[in-house]
Design an enzyme around this catalytic site. Structure first.
Site, PDB file in Angstrom:
ATOM      1  N   HIS A   1      -4.014  19.294  58.580  1.00 48.23           N
ATOM      2  CA  HIS A   1      -3.654  18.753  59.070  1.00 48.23           C
ATOM      3  C   HIS A   1      -3.713  19.572  60.700  1.00 48.23           C
ATOM      4  O   HIS A   1      -2.731  20.303  60.152  1.00 48.23           O
ATOM      5  CB  HIS A   1      -2.144  18.613  59.138  1.00 48.23           C
ATOM      6  CG  HIS A   1      -1.159  18.464  59.785  1.00 48.23           C
ATOM      7  ND1 HIS A   1      -0.794  16.125  59.844  1.00 48.23           N
ATOM      8  CD2 HIS A   1      -0.085  18.578  59.969  1.00 48.23           C
ATOM      9  CE1 HIS A   1       0.046  16.261  60.785  1.00 48.23           C
ATOM     10  NE2 HIS A   1       0.455  17.673  60.665  1.00 48.23           N
ATOM     11  N   GLY A  49     -14.880  12.433  62.890  1.00 45.81           N
ATOM     12  CA  GLY A  49     -15.217  13.308  62.417  1.00 45.81           C
ATOM     13  C   GLY A  49     -16.043  14.501  62.371  1.00 45.81           C
ATOM     14  O   GLY A  49     -17.156  14.953  61.599  1.00 45.81           O
ATOM     15  N   ARG A  67      -2.990  -3.612  53.411  1.00 44.40           N
ATOM     16  CA  ARG A  67      -3.306  -2.598  53.129  1.00 44.40           C
ATOM     17  C   ARG A  67      -2.969  -2.389  52.016  1.00 44.40           C
ATOM     18  O   ARG A  67      -3.999  -1.574  51.909  1.00 44.40           O
ATOM     19  CB  ARG A  67      -2.166  -1.799  54.221  1.00 44.40           C
ATOM     20  CG  ARG A  67      -1.992  -0.409  53.377  1.00 44.40           C
ATOM     21  CD  ARG A  67      -0.896   0.544  54.206  1.00 44.40           C
ATOM     22  NE  ARG A  67      -0.628   1.614  53.384  1.00 44.40           N
ATOM     23  CZ  ARG A  67       0.188   2.633  51.876  1.00 44.40           C
ATOM     24  NH1 ARG A  67       0.577   0.710  51.998  1.00 44.40           N
ATOM     25  NH2 ARG A  67       0.640   2.944  52.204  1.00 44.40           N
ATOM     26  N   ASP A  93       5.165  13.094  48.779  1.00 41.98           N
ATOM     27  CA  ASP A  93       5.781  13.654  50.041  1.00 41.98           C
ATOM     28  C   ASP A  93       4.463  13.353  51.691  1.00 41.98           C
ATOM     29  O   ASP A  93       3.587  14.871  51.809  1.00 41.98           O
ATOM     30  CB  ASP A  93       6.450  14.899  49.921  1.00 41.98           C
ATOM     31  CG  ASP A  93       7.445  14.338  48.757  1.00 41.98           C
ATOM     32  OD1 ASP A  93       7.961  13.437  49.215  1.00 41.98           O
ATOM     33  OD2 ASP A  93       7.708  15.392  47.795  1.00 41.98           O
ATOM     34  N   ASP A 124       2.894  14.861  54.146  1.00 43.51           N
ATOM     35  CA  ASP A 124       2.099  16.163  54.634  1.00 43.51           C
ATOM     36  C   ASP A 124       2.681  17.323  53.963  1.00 43.51           C
ATOM     37  O   ASP A 124       3.475  18.313  54.492  1.00 43.51           O
ATOM     38  CB  ASP A 124       2.752  16.111  56.439  1.00 43.51           C
ATOM     39  CG  ASP A 124       1.375  15.374  56.858  1.00 43.51           C
ATOM     40  OD1 ASP A 124       0.709  15.421  56.311  1.00 43.51           O
ATOM     41  OD2 ASP A 124       1.243  14.588  57.964  1.00 43.51           O
ATOM     42  N   ILE A 143      -1.694   6.369  55.268  1.00 47.04           N
ATOM     43  CA  ILE A 143      -1.058   6.858  54.351  1.00 47.04           C
ATOM     44  C   ILE A 143      -1.217   6.479  53.079  1.00 47.04           C
ATOM     45  O   ILE A 143      -1.555   4.686  52.712  1.00 47.04           O
ATOM     46  CB  ILE A 143       0.235   6.511  54.256  1.00 47.04           C
ATOM     47  CG1 ILE A 143       0.454   7.330  55.616  1.00 47.04           C
ATOM     48  CG2 ILE A 143       1.513   7.410  52.778  1.00 47.04           C
ATOM     49  CD1 ILE A 143       2.822   6.844  56.027  1.00 47.04           C
ATOM     50  N   LEU A 144      -1.828   6.681  52.139  1.00 50.11           N
ATOM     51  CA  LEU A 144      -2.414   6.465  50.604  1.00 50.11           C
ATOM     52  C   LEU A 144      -1.162   5.894  49.313  1.00 50.11           C
ATOM     53  O   LEU A 144      -0.422   6.435  49.601  1.00 50.11           O
ATOM     54  CB  LEU A 144      -3.639   7.836  50.195  1.00 50.11           C
ATOM     55  CG  LEU A 144      -5.155   7.551  51.063  1.00 50.11           C
ATOM     56  CD1 LEU A 144      -5.359   8.354  49.997  1.00 50.11           C
ATOM     57  CD2 LEU A 144      -5.455   6.824  50.577  1.00 50.11           C
ATOM     58  N   ASN A 155     -14.416  17.148  61.300  1.00 49.55           N
ATOM     59  CA  ASN A 155     -14.018  18.229  60.033  1.00 49.55           C
ATOM     60  C   ASN A 155     -15.233  17.834  59.254  1.00 49.55           C
ATOM     61  O   ASN A 155     -15.830  18.687  57.991  1.00 49.55           O
ATOM     62  CB  ASN A 155     -13.069  17.341  59.531  1.00 49.55           C
ATOM     63  CG  ASN A 155     -11.957  18.823  60.562  1.00 49.55           C
ATOM     64  OD1 ASN A 155     -11.581  19.795  59.986  1.00 49.55           O
ATOM     65  ND2 ASN A 155     -11.134  17.685  61.264  1.00 49.55           N
TER      66      ASN A 155
HETATM   67  C1  GRF Z   1      -7.910  16.002  63.435  1.00 49.75           C
HETATM   68  O1  GRF Z   1      -7.585  17.240  63.842  1.00 49.75           O
HETATM   69  C2  GRF Z   1      -6.890  16.481  62.551  1.00 49.75           C
HETATM   70  O2  GRF Z   1      -6.248  17.066  61.765  1.00 49.75           O
HETATM   71  C3  GRF Z   1      -6.258  14.887  62.582  1.00 49.75           C
HETATM   72  O3  GRF Z   1      -7.320  14.089  63.069  1.00 49.75           O
HETATM   73  C4  GRF Z   1      -8.753  15.393  64.001  1.00 49.75           C
HETATM   74  C5  GRF Z   1      -9.773  14.584  63.119  1.00 49.75           C
HETATM   75  O4  GRF Z   1     -10.736  15.121  63.805  1.00 49.75           O
HETATM   76  N1  GRF Z   1      -6.149  14.649  61.288  1.00 49.75           N
HETATM   77  P1  GRF Z   1     -12.126  14.294  62.939  1.00 49.75           P
HETATM   78  O5  GRF Z   1     -11.923  13.028  63.476  1.00 49.75           O
HETATM   79  O6  GRF Z   1     -12.184  15.610  61.820  1.00 49.75           O
HETATM   80  O7  GRF Z   1     -13.476  14.709  64.166  1.00 49.75           O
END
Ligand code: GRF
Length: 210
Positions: free
Chosen positions: A116, A19, A72, A151, A153, A99-100, A21
């Site tokens: 991504h 987490g 799922r 689609d 990514d 994938i949602l 991000n």
């Molecule tokens: C990030 O590199 C994201 O792009 C990828 O997984 C990683 C997640 O990192 N899909 P975090 O959980 O946000 O630290």
């Protein structure tokens, strides 16, 4: 005279892991850079470290994992219902590794972002983008924040940031350089969306002037 209240964008963040991000987005919101509030954090893994970032700020969390919802479809129905119940404006997939279902993507069409760790369309549709970029021998890589469509990514690109690939890079060093840019790109994309500046023209995003 009272200042008019700014309408904050209600954001849900979907995670599966550490987490970082999510934390970058929390920091940007706390710093007043993004006119949004995170109203829900959902993880499909109970052990996701990122849940602690939400809990420490009293942001509601939901774990919809394989032990609780082995199927799922049921798992994602739970996620879908939670997103609707929280009256979410924008969904942010931040390291979410499922994938949602089309039903969710359709309900949040134009209202769901994903980050991504590559310069899409290169090295998409994989959880090993940094490994593949290094193995391929590209000299630059980076990250992409895009709108989610069915689609994988391949949705319209909102923000990209570039990093060099260095001669002595390992997967770890390259991933660290890329994720540091994700931490800028994701809050920026959420800010642009929240400010109503993400305008879709065909498959291109035009960022409207502030
Ligand atoms: C990030 O590199 C994201 O792009 C990828 O997984 C990683 C997640 O990192 N899909 P975090 O959980 O946000 O630290």
């Amino acid at each position: 005279m009272k200042k008019p209240r700014v309408q904050l964008t209600r954001v849900a963040v979907l995670i599966s892991g550490r987490g970082s991000n999510l934390l970058a987005l929390i920091h940007a919101i706390e710093g007043g850079e993004v006119p949004a509030e995170i109203v829900l954090v959902i993880s499909n893994r109970a052990e996701a470290g990122g849940l602690a970032h939400a809990q420490s700020r009293a942001i509601p969390t939901l774990v919809a994992d394989r032990s609780r919802y082995p199927k799922r479809v049921a798992r994602q129905e739970r996620i879908h219902a939670a997103l609707m119940a929280a009256d979410v404006d924008l969904v942010v997939c931040a390291g979410f590794d499922e994938i949602l279902r089309p039903e969710i993507v359709a309900d949040f069409s134009g209202r769901m972002l994903n980050v991504h760790p590559s310069l899409l369309p290169a090295f998409g549709q994989t959880l090993l983008a940094q490994v593949e970029a290094l193995a391929y021998g590209v000299k630059v890589s980076g990250c992409t924040v895009h709108l989610v469509t069915d689609d994988l990514d391949a949705g319209p690109i909102v923000v990209q940031r570039v990093v060099p690939v260095l001669e002595d890079d390992t997967v770890e060093s390259l991933s660290a350089r890329i994720v540091a840019e994700e931490h800028k790109a994701l809050p920026e994309a959420v800010r642009l969306w929240a400010e109503g500046r993400v305008v879709l023209e065909g498959r291109r995003v035009r960022v409207r002037e502030a």
